[in-house]
Design a protein around this motif. Structure first.
Motif, PDB file in Angstrom:
ATOM      1  N   HIS A 270      76.747  15.859 -43.507  1.00 53.88           N
ATOM      2  CA  HIS A 270      76.841  14.387 -43.014  1.00 53.88           C
ATOM      3  C   HIS A 270      78.143  14.369 -41.914  1.00 53.88           C
ATOM      4  CE1 HIS A 270      74.351  12.874 -46.528  1.00 53.88           C
ATOM      5  NE2 HIS A 270      73.186  12.952 -45.626  1.00 53.88           N
ATOM      6  N   ARG A 297      70.042   5.526 -39.537  1.00 54.66           N
ATOM      7  CA  ARG A 297      70.596   6.690 -40.660  1.00 54.66           C
ATOM      8  C   ARG A 297      69.977   6.347 -42.195  1.00 54.66           C
ATOM      9  NH1 ARG A 297      74.841   5.293 -37.748  1.00 54.66           N
ATOM     10  NH2 ARG A 297      76.532   6.844 -36.812  1.00 54.66           N
ATOM     11  N   TYR A 299      70.584   8.719 -44.952  1.00 55.62           N
ATOM     12  CA  TYR A 299      71.070   9.837 -45.463  1.00 55.62           C
ATOM     13  C   TYR A 299      70.639   9.999 -47.127  1.00 55.62           C
ATOM     14  CZ  TYR A 299      73.831  10.510 -41.395  1.00 55.62           C
ATOM     15  OH  TYR A 299      74.266  10.520 -40.005  1.00 55.62           O
TER      16      TYR A 299
END
Length: 433
Positions: A270, A297, A299
Motif C-alpha cells: 500500500h 481505494r 484496500y
C-alpha cells in the motif's frame, strides 16, 4: 536399372490394392535403401501413417472402400499428416482426375504401368523438397526464437537503464530537496512563535496606547493592521502545510526509487501504491478546464510481501499512467457537462486471497480495449498510442517484473465502452532470485 551411388534414406508408404504392384515397388525401393511400409487400402493407410510417420506416400487412386482421393483428403485435414507429400499412382490419364488430385493436396502423379526410373526420380525430388522444407521450417523457428530473444534482451536493457536512470534521478532530487525542506520545516515552528509574540506586542501596544502618534496611525491604516493580524497566522499555517506536502513528496520519491535497498525487501505494498499516486497527483487533480480524475481505494488487510519494491512501484506507475492516458483521451472527446455527470475514475482494490496470493486490481472507466488488441498488450514494443506518445515497453516490462522477478501473474480484462481492469497477483511467500 542404374542405382544412385549415394544410398537414399527415408520411409515410403506404398498404398495399393494390387499385391503385384506392391511387391514390385517394395523390391525396387528396398533395394536402393528406402524403408518401405505397405497398405492395401485407404483405411489401412490411415492407420499405418500414424505408426510409421512416412516421409512420402505413394497412393493408388482406384481402391475398394475409400479411394485414393478420399484417403488424401483425410490425410490433409489432419495436422499430424497434412505436410507429408502424396504422389498418386493411377492408370487414369484424364487431366480432370489429375487436377482433382492436385487440388486435394497431392504433389505429383505417377502413371501406371510404372516406369521405375521415372518413379525413383520423382520420389527423390519430392524427398529433397521435403528435406528442404523441414530445414527452412527449422531455420524459421530458430530465427523466430532468436528474434524473441533479441526483443527480450532489448526489453531487459531498456528496463535496466530506465529503472537505473529513473531511480538515480529520483534519489538525487529527493536528496537535494530534503535538506532545505527540513531546514524550512524545522524553522516554521519557532517562526510561528516569534510572529505570535510580535502580534501580542501589537495588541498590548494598542491596548495601552489607543491613540497612537498620527504617523503610526497612518502606517497602521496603510498596512491594514487588523487584516495583517488575522492573516499572518494563516499564512504560516499554509507554509507549514506546503512544507509537509514537499516532505511527503520527498519521502515518496525515496520510497519509489529505493536505491538504498539491495535485493528483496519485506514491504507494505500500500505504501508503494500511495507513493506512486502522490507522484501522479499533478495529473489526477482537477483543473479549471477539467474536473480531474477520482481515485477510489478499496484496500484489504495485506501482510507484508517480500519483493523488489522499486520494480513493483514501476509496475504501478505503468498501469496507473496508462489508465490516466486512457481517461484523458476519452475526456478530450466529452463535454464538461458529461464529465461532471460521469466523472473519470480509477478504482484500486487489494485483497489477500485464499491461495496465499495478494491481488492488486487497478480499473478505469475509460473506453476499454478491443479484444483483438488485448492479446498483444504485454508484447514488447506494441502500443496503441500515437507515434511519440508511447514506446510499447511499459506493460512488457511490467509483465516481466511480475512473472519472472516475483513469480506472479498479471492480466487484463476489458470491455469496450466500460473500461479496463489490470490484475496483479503476487505470492506472499515466494523465493525470489
Amino acid at each position: 536399372m542404374s542405382v544412385d551411388s549415394t544410398a537414399p534414406t527415408g520411409t515410403i508408404l506404398v498404398v495399393d490394392d494390387n499385391p503385384t504392384n506392391i511387391q514390385v515397388l517394395f523390391d525396387v525401393l528396398s533395394e536402393i535403401g528406402y524403408r518401405v511400409a505397405i497398405a492395401k487400402s485407404g483405411e489401412a493407410a490411415l492407420q499405418r501413417v500414424q505408426s510409421y510417420h512416412p516421409d512420402i506416400i505413394l497412393l493408388d487412386v482406384m481402391m475398394p472402400g475409400i479411394d485414393g482421393f478420399e484417403t488424401c483428403q483425410r490425410l490433409k485435414v489432419d495436422s499430424a499428416t497434412r505436410d507429408i507429400p502424396v504422389i498418386f499412382m493411377t492408370a487414369l490419364s484424364d487431366s480432370v482426375d489429375k487436377v482433382k488430385g492436385l487440388s486435394l493436396g497431392a504433389v505429383d502423379y505417377i502413371t501406371k504401368p510404372i516406369q521405375h526410373e521415372e518413379a525413383l526420380a520423382r520420389i527423390r525430388v519430392h524427398l529433397q523438397l521435403r528435406d528442404s522444407q523441414k530445414s527452412l521450417q527449422k531455420q524459421a523457428t530458430e530465427l523466430s526464437q532468436a528474434l524473441d530473444n533479441l526483443k527480450q534482451a532489448q526489453v531487459h536493457l531498456v528496463q535496466s537503464e530506465k529503472m537505473s536512470s529513473l531511480g538515480q534521478m529520483m534519489a538525487g532530487v529527493a536528496h537535494e530537496i530534503n535538506n532545505p525542506v527540513n531546514f524550512i520545516y524545522a524553522n516554521l515552528a519557532p517562526a510561528k512563535e516569534y510572529i505570535k509574540d510580535l502580534l501580542n506586542f501589537v495588541d498590548l501596544y494598542r491596548q495601552y496606547h489607543p491613540q497612537p502618534h498620527p504617523q503610526i496611525q497612518d502606517w497602521m491604516d496603510e498596512v491594514d493592521i487588523d487584516y495583517l493580524q488575522a492573516d499572518l497566522p494563516k499564512l504560516v499555517d499554509s507554509l507549514k502545510l506546503g512544507s509537509d506536502r514537499i516532505r511527503q513528496l520527498v519521502l515518496s520519491l525515496r520510497n519509489f526509487s529505493r536505491l538504498d535497498e539491495s535485493g528483496t525487501q519485506l514491504v507494505d505494498l500500500h505504501e508503494g501504491i500511495e507513493s506512486t499516486l502522490l507522484l501522479l497527483q499533478h495529473r489526477l487533480k482537477g483543473r479549471p478546464e477539467h474536473p480531474g480524475i477520482q481515485v477510489v481505494r478499496d484496500y484489504g488487510q495485506l501482510p507484508h510481501v517480500e519483493c523488489y519494491p522499486s520494480q513493483l512501484n514501476q509496475v504501478f506507475m505503468n498501469i496507473l499512467g496508462n489508465a490516466i492516458d486512457a481517461l484523458e483521451e476519452r475526456d478530450r472527446k466529452r463535454s464538461l457537462e458529461d464529465i461532471q455527470a460521469n466523472p473519470s475514475k480509477i478504482s484500486i482494490r487489494t485483497e489477500y486471497l485464499q491461495d496465499r496470493d495478494i491481488a492488486i486490481s487497478i480499473a478505469d472507466n475509460g473506453c476499454g480495449i478491443e479484444e483483438s488488441v488485448s492479446s498483444q498488450l504485454f508484447e514488447p514494443f506494441f502500443t496503441t498510442k500515437p507515434i511519440g506518445k508511447g514506446t510499447g515497453l511499459g506493460l512488457s516490462i511490467s509483465y516481466q517484473i511480475v512473472t519472472q522477478k516475483h513469480g506472479g501473474k498479471i492480466y487484463c480484462q476489458s470491455t469496450l465502452g466500460i473500461g479496463s481492469e489490470f490484475t496483479i497477483k503476487i505470492p506472499v511467500r515466494q523465493a525470489v532470485c
